[in-house]
Design an enzyme around this catalytic site. Structure first.
Site, PDB file in Angstrom:
ATOM      1  N   ASP A  34     -17.650 -30.017  22.244  1.00  0.00           N
ATOM      2  CA  ASP A  34     -18.545 -29.317  21.310  1.00  0.00           C
ATOM      3  C   ASP A  34     -18.792 -30.105  20.024  1.00  0.00           C
ATOM      4  O   ASP A  34     -19.439 -29.624  19.106  1.00  0.00           O
ATOM      5  CB  ASP A  34     -17.964 -27.931  20.957  1.00  0.00           C
ATOM      6  CG  ASP A  34     -16.596 -28.028  20.305  1.00  0.00           C
ATOM      7  OD1 ASP A  34     -16.093 -29.161  20.144  1.00  0.00           O
ATOM      8  OD2 ASP A  34     -16.029 -26.979  19.954  1.00  0.00           O
ATOM      9  N   GLY A  35     -18.231 -31.307  19.943  1.00  0.00           N
ATOM     10  CA  GLY A  35     -18.484 -32.142  18.757  1.00  0.00           C
ATOM     11  C   GLY A  35     -17.368 -32.115  17.727  1.00  0.00           C
ATOM     12  O   GLY A  35     -17.398 -32.881  16.755  1.00  0.00           O
ATOM     13  N   GLU A  36     -16.370 -31.241  17.914  1.00  0.00           N
ATOM     14  CA  GLU A  36     -15.256 -31.239  16.957  1.00  0.00           C
ATOM     15  C   GLU A  36     -14.434 -32.522  17.104  1.00  0.00           C
ATOM     16  O   GLU A  36     -14.388 -33.112  18.184  1.00  0.00           O
ATOM     17  CB  GLU A  36     -14.342 -30.023  17.219  1.00  0.00           C
ATOM     18  CG  GLU A  36     -14.992 -28.712  16.823  1.00  0.00           C
ATOM     19  CD  GLU A  36     -14.081 -27.512  17.058  1.00  0.00           C
ATOM     20  OE1 GLU A  36     -12.978 -27.687  17.612  1.00  0.00           O
ATOM     21  OE2 GLU A  36     -14.493 -26.397  16.701  1.00  0.00           O
ATOM     22  N   ARG A  93     -22.623 -42.992  -4.694  1.00  0.00           N
ATOM     23  CA  ARG A  93     -23.850 -43.094  -5.492  1.00  0.00           C
ATOM     24  C   ARG A  93     -24.328 -41.754  -6.028  1.00  0.00           C
ATOM     25  O   ARG A  93     -25.003 -41.684  -7.039  1.00  0.00           O
ATOM     26  CB  ARG A  93     -24.943 -43.811  -4.678  1.00  0.00           C
ATOM     27  CG  ARG A  93     -24.686 -45.311  -4.616  1.00  0.00           C
ATOM     28  CD  ARG A  93     -25.634 -46.029  -3.701  1.00  0.00           C
ATOM     29  NE  ARG A  93     -25.284 -45.853  -2.290  1.00  0.00           N
ATOM     30  CZ  ARG A  93     -25.960 -46.392  -1.292  1.00  0.00           C
ATOM     31  NH1 ARG A  93     -27.025 -47.120  -1.525  1.00  0.00           N
ATOM     32  NH2 ARG A  93     -25.576 -46.209  -0.039  1.00  0.00           N
ATOM     33  N   HIS A 126     -18.647 -48.335  -5.583  1.00  0.00           N
ATOM     34  CA  HIS A 126     -19.881 -48.385  -6.379  1.00  0.00           C
ATOM     35  C   HIS A 126     -19.735 -47.449  -7.582  1.00  0.00           C
ATOM     36  O   HIS A 126     -20.299 -46.351  -7.606  1.00  0.00           O
ATOM     37  CB  HIS A 126     -21.078 -48.009  -5.513  1.00  0.00           C
ATOM     38  CG  HIS A 126     -22.379 -48.227  -6.213  1.00  0.00           C
ATOM     39  ND1 HIS A 126     -23.025 -49.444  -6.226  1.00  0.00           N
ATOM     40  CD2 HIS A 126     -23.126 -47.406  -6.974  1.00  0.00           C
ATOM     41  CE1 HIS A 126     -24.115 -49.349  -6.948  1.00  0.00           C
ATOM     42  NE2 HIS A 126     -24.203 -48.120  -7.408  1.00  0.00           N
ATOM     43  N   ASP A 169     -30.247 -55.471 -10.127  1.00  0.00           N
ATOM     44  CA  ASP A 169     -30.320 -54.299 -11.022  1.00  0.00           C
ATOM     45  C   ASP A 169     -29.112 -54.279 -11.956  1.00  0.00           C
ATOM     46  O   ASP A 169     -28.177 -55.062 -11.782  1.00  0.00           O
ATOM     47  CB  ASP A 169     -30.414 -52.983 -10.229  1.00  0.00           C
ATOM     48  CG  ASP A 169     -29.270 -52.820  -9.241  1.00  0.00           C
ATOM     49  OD1 ASP A 169     -28.167 -53.329  -9.521  1.00  0.00           O
ATOM     50  OD2 ASP A 169     -29.471 -52.187  -8.197  1.00  0.00           O
ATOM     51  N   LYS A 192     -34.141 -52.276 -12.401  1.00  0.00           N
ATOM     52  CA  LYS A 192     -34.651 -51.615 -11.192  1.00  0.00           C
ATOM     53  C   LYS A 192     -35.014 -50.168 -11.486  1.00  0.00           C
ATOM     54  O   LYS A 192     -34.301 -49.486 -12.221  1.00  0.00           O
ATOM     55  CB  LYS A 192     -33.599 -51.670 -10.084  1.00  0.00           C
ATOM     56  CG  LYS A 192     -34.025 -50.966  -8.803  1.00  0.00           C
ATOM     57  CD  LYS A 192     -33.113 -51.290  -7.644  1.00  0.00           C
ATOM     58  CE  LYS A 192     -31.898 -50.410  -7.598  1.00  0.00           C
ATOM     59  NZ  LYS A 192     -31.036 -50.704  -6.461  1.00  0.00           N
ATOM     60  N   SER A 223     -28.371 -51.843   1.763  1.00  0.00           N
ATOM     61  CA  SER A 223     -28.417 -50.689   2.654  1.00  0.00           C
ATOM     62  C   SER A 223     -29.739 -50.688   3.412  1.00  0.00           C
ATOM     63  O   SER A 223     -29.845 -51.261   4.490  1.00  0.00           O
ATOM     64  CB  SER A 223     -28.212 -49.419   1.819  1.00  0.00           C
ATOM     65  OG  SER A 223     -28.204 -48.287   2.626  1.00  0.00           O
ATOM     66  N   GLY A 225     -32.192 -52.328   2.355  1.00  0.00           N
ATOM     67  CA  GLY A 225     -32.702 -53.675   2.074  1.00  0.00           C
ATOM     68  C   GLY A 225     -33.860 -53.695   1.084  1.00  0.00           C
ATOM     69  O   GLY A 225     -34.304 -54.757   0.667  1.00  0.00           O
TER      70      GLY A 225
END
Ligand code: R5P
Length: 291
Positions: A34-36, A93, A126, A169, A192, A223, A225
């Site tokens: 089930d994705g767990e 971020r 970051h 930046d 930036k 990331s 780019g």
């Protein structure tokens, strides 16, 4: 010390264990139908100084759940101390509420880590509006940096080109300026403006002549780019001779690497995140700080 490699960093974890000559084990992590998430420690954690190593790329949320489950389990099984080493740590971020109602994910993720580790070690986090890890974490939090490795790489490979370092930046000055100062070459930091995740503008703060120069763009991460691509366009307009791009964290989503390379530039990253241009090995710098 028992080093445990998590799903995003088993190679680096193995290298670190080899370098500091301690036990290594790999985590078993899987998905239920089930994705767990299912997580199992494969080595005995009792009375051990357990160090989990993870890099949070790709399925970031799954990787977070994996370390949360593993950290809690190591504590529960009687580990003396549990440390997380993140060669790339996510959610750094969104460190502010830019629009009303937004989750400040940087703080929330830090609170989650406080609950399941005694210590966290992050390679080149970051940090922007939060200046220090201790502004975020209650547990022992150590920032380590790979910029000396970038400086060393440039020294060994590109110094004969008399390069100019460019930071795209203000946030990149920590990496670009420090690298340039360490190897003793000129540098310039751009300004930036980010309109959204895929739309950025960069400009030089003052007029600069780069005609015929060999330029190296240095940033902490690439990331989508877009930041580096906009910088490349500006540099090409100034008729530079060659451009190389170096970063620590090569996230390279949405075919970013291919897009950046299509401008005829060389791209180099560290292996903090596994990637095809990960030529700078960070395991030594992490291992050194663990001893
Ligand atoms: C941001 O401030 C960072 O230093 C990078 O410049 C940025 O995250 C790169 O993102 P992208 O490649 O998506 O432009």
């Amino acid at each position: 010390m028992l080093i445990i490699g998590c799903s995003g960093a088993s190679g680096i974890a193995r290298n670190i264990a080899k370098k500091i000559e301690c036990r290594f084990s790999q985590i078993c992590s899987n998905k239920f139908p089930d994705g767990e998430s299912y997580v199992r420690l494969m080595a005995n954690a009792r009375n051990e100084d357990v160090v989990l190593v993870q890099s949070f790329y790709g399925e970031i949320n799954d990787k977070l759940i994996e370390v949360i489950f593993a950290g809690y389990t190591a504590m529960d099984l009687g580990a003396k101390k549990v440390t997380l080493i993140a060669t790339y740590f996510p959610y750094m971020r969104q460190d502010n509420r830019f629009n009303s109602g937004e989750a400040i994910s940087t703080e929330i993720v830090a609170k989650l880590m406080n609950g399941c580790f005694d210590r966290i070690v992050i390679l080149d986090p970051h940090l922007h509006r939060k200046k220090k890890l201790s502004d975020l974490y209650e547990i022992d939090a150590l920032k380590i940096t790979a910029y000396p490795l970038i400086a060393d790489y440039i020294k060994r490979n590109f110094m004969k080109d008399n390069p100019v370092i460019i930071g795209p930046d203000e946030e990149s000055y920590k990496w670009a300026q420090t690298t340039a100062e360490q190897i003793g070459c000129e540098y310039s930091i751009l300004e930036k403006k980010r309109h959204d995740a895929r739309n950025v503008e960069v400009k030089f703060k003052k007029k600069i002549s780069l005609k015929g120069r060999n330029v190296i763009i240095v940033d902490d991460m690439m990331s989508t780019g877009h930041t580096v691509i906009e910088t490349i366009k500006k540099l090409k307009a100034l008729k530079v001779k060659s451009i190389k791009c170096i970063c620590i964290h090569g996230i390279f989503i949405e075919d970013a690497l291919k897009k950046i390379k299509s401008y005829g530039v060389e791209v180099i990253a560290s292996n903090s995140i596994p990637n095809p241009v990960g030529k700078i090995d960070v395991s030594w710098i992490v291992a050194t700080r663990m001893q």
